[in-house]
Design a protein around this motif. Structure first.
Motif, mmCIF file in Angstrom:
data_model
loop_
_atom_site.group_PDB
_atom_site.id
_atom_site.type_symbol
_atom_site.label_atom_id
_atom_site.label_comp_id
_atom_site.label_asym_id
_atom_site.label_seq_id
_atom_site.Cartn_x
_atom_site.Cartn_y
_atom_site.Cartn_z
ATOM 1 N N GLN A 187 -11.328 8.027 6.960
ATOM 2 C CA GLN A 187 -9.935 8.535 7.477
ATOM 3 C C GLN A 187 -9.939 9.750 7.881
ATOM 4 O O GLN A 187 -9.395 10.209 8.892
ATOM 5 N N ALA A 188 -10.597 10.708 7.086
ATOM 6 C CA ALA A 188 -10.396 12.203 7.515
ATOM 7 C C ALA A 188 -11.410 12.477 8.947
ATOM 8 O O ALA A 188 -10.761 13.404 9.516
ATOM 9 N N LEU A 189 -12.303 11.878 9.087
ATOM 10 C CA LEU A 189 -13.123 12.030 10.126
ATOM 11 C C LEU A 189 -12.265 11.437 11.270
ATOM 12 O O LEU A 189 -12.099 12.034 12.570
ATOM 13 N N ASP A 190 -11.938 10.269 11.230
ATOM 14 C CA ASP A 190 -11.019 9.527 12.228
ATOM 15 C C ASP A 190 -9.657 10.450 12.694
ATOM 16 O O ASP A 190 -9.380 10.579 13.828
ATOM 17 N N ALA A 191 -9.293 11.446 11.550
ATOM 18 C CA ALA A 191 -7.935 11.991 11.841
ATOM 19 C C ALA A 191 -8.384 13.455 12.611
ATOM 20 O O ALA A 191 -7.537 14.311 12.871
ATOM 21 N N GLY A 192 -9.680 13.845 12.656
ATOM 22 C CA GLY A 192 -10.075 15.166 13.269
ATOM 23 C C GLY A 192 -10.307 16.141 12.267
ATOM 24 O O GLY A 192 -10.377 17.344 12.985
ATOM 25 N N HIS A 193 -10.609 16.031 11.216
ATOM 26 C CA HIS A 193 -10.683 17.075 10.136
ATOM 27 C C HIS A 193 -12.379 17.457 10.262
ATOM 28 O O HIS A 193 -13.133 16.454 10.305
ATOM 29 N N ASN A 194 -12.492 18.558 9.937
ATOM 30 C CA ASN A 194 -13.812 18.735 9.700
ATOM 31 C C ASN A 194 -14.233 18.909 8.182
ATOM 32 O O ASN A 194 -13.592 19.238 7.247
ATOM 33 N N VAL A 195 -15.400 18.166 7.888
ATOM 34 C CA VAL A 195 -15.485 17.559 6.400
ATOM 35 C C VAL A 195 -16.930 17.765 6.052
ATOM 36 O O VAL A 195 -17.952 17.852 6.630
ATOM 37 N N THR A 196 -16.744 18.294 4.795
ATOM 38 C CA THR A 196 -18.063 18.913 4.306
ATOM 39 C C THR A 196 -18.154 17.673 2.742
ATOM 40 O O THR A 196 -17.106 17.721 2.050
ATOM 41 N N VAL A 197 -19.211 17.064 2.583
ATOM 42 C CA VAL A 197 -19.439 16.100 1.572
ATOM 43 C C VAL A 197 -20.626 16.866 0.536
ATOM 44 O O VAL A 197 -21.582 17.188 1.089
ATOM 45 N N ILE A 198 -20.275 16.894 -0.730
ATOM 46 C CA ILE A 198 -21.092 17.098 -1.836
ATOM 47 C C ILE A 198 -21.760 15.995 -2.331
ATOM 48 O O ILE A 198 -20.704 15.165 -3.018
ATOM 49 N N ALA A 199 -22.893 15.717 -2.538
ATOM 50 C CA ALA A 199 -23.207 14.279 -2.763
ATOM 51 C C ALA A 199 -24.393 14.482 -3.409
ATOM 52 O O ALA A 199 -25.278 15.065 -3.057
ATOM 53 N N ARG A 200 -24.750 13.641 -4.689
ATOM 54 C CA ARG A 200 -26.059 13.795 -5.412
ATOM 55 C C ARG A 200 -27.243 12.953 -4.442
ATOM 56 O O ARG A 200 -28.522 13.308 -4.724
ATOM 57 N N ASP A 201 -26.639 11.990 -3.873
ATOM 58 C CA ASP A 201 -27.672 11.391 -2.945
ATOM 59 C C ASP A 201 -27.126 11.335 -1.686
ATOM 60 O O ASP A 201 -26.429 10.503 -1.010
ATOM 61 N N PRO A 202 -27.538 12.200 -0.787
ATOM 62 C CA PRO A 202 -26.896 12.500 0.708
ATOM 63 C C PRO A 202 -27.054 11.428 1.476
ATOM 64 O O PRO A 202 -26.350 10.902 2.317
ATOM 65 N N GLY A 203 -28.212 10.462 1.034
ATOM 66 C CA GLY A 203 -28.385 9.369 1.839
ATOM 67 C C GLY A 203 -27.581 8.064 1.716
ATOM 68 O O GLY A 203 -27.513 7.300 2.507
ATOM 69 N N LYS A 204 -26.695 8.200 0.783
ATOM 70 C CA LYS A 204 -25.719 7.140 0.433
ATOM 71 C C LYS A 204 -24.425 7.424 1.318
ATOM 72 O O LYS A 204 -23.475 6.550 1.053
#
Length: 212
Positions: free
Chosen positions: A19-36
């Motif tokens: 939803q954040a990407l669809d709304a046009g926001h710039n998003v950074t995600v922190i994930a233990r497994d980036p592949g997921k």
């Protein structure tokens, strides 16, 4: 906005990211497994590897964001966890170091039994739900203490039982009060509330209950 999301590979977090990407926001995600993380690639998405329980290089990534949104969770019901409390404490510390003020995080309506609900529902919550999720709830309660004692512009959201239903954009909320007749809520709607109230100062310093 520039948003930093923790827990984007979970049920609610995945909806929030989309939803954040669809709304046009710039998003950074922190994930233990980036592949997921889904989607794998997007022009407005940055995915970084990192464990919220292990402060390291991810902490510097907090700098420059307008808000941090946490959908942290644990699927282990049998053992104590610190993913909520210690993980959030690490997030708050990094926010303080990099002067990021806005924090939105998820807790659970199961932490409290509101007045006025039917006796049968009260008994199920106390004798079944709170016992089944006792480790997670204990850690969530500590997380809420960490957040409410911080100097961030925080919002804690307490959803009821979550479902995989479609996005409806129809839900009821109560700020620093109990929502009447709580039932259940699609994860997509929970994500929608998080995203659309990230820049709402009326929800600062508020514990928000939400339901259909």
């Amino acid at each position: 906005m520039k948003l930093l999301i923790f827990g984007a590979t979970g049920g609610t977090g995945a909806h929030l990211l989309t939803q954040a990407l669809d709304a046009g926001h710039n998003v950074t995600v922190i994930a233990r497994d980036p592949g997921k993380v889904v989607p794998k690639e997007h022009s407005s998405l940055t995915v970084l590897g990192g464990d919220v329980l292990a402060p390291g290089t991810w902490q510097s990534a907090v700098a420059g964001h307008d808000a941090v949104l946490s959908c942290l969770g644990s699927t282990d019901r049998k053992h104590p966890t610190t993913v909520y409390s210690q993980g959030t404490a690490n997030i708050v510390k990094a926010m303080r170091e990099h002067t990021v003020r806005r924090l939105v995080c998820l807790s659970s309506a199961g932490l409290e039994i509101p007045p006025g609900i039917p006796l049968s529902q009260r008994l199920v919550t106390k004798l079944v739900v709170q016992r089944l999720y006792r480790h997670g709830y204990a850690d969530m309660a500590e997380m809420e203490r960490v957040v409410t004692s911080s100097d961030t512009h925080w919002t804690i959201i307490r959803p009821p039982m979550l479902t995989d239903g479609p996005l409806t954009r129809r839900y009821r909320t109560a700020e620093n009060a109990h929502v009447s007749h709580p039932t259940s809520l699609p994860r997509a709607d929970l994500a929608h509330y998080m995203l659309t109230h990230t820049d709402d100062p009326h929800t600062w310093k508020a514990i928000v209950e939400i339901t259909r």
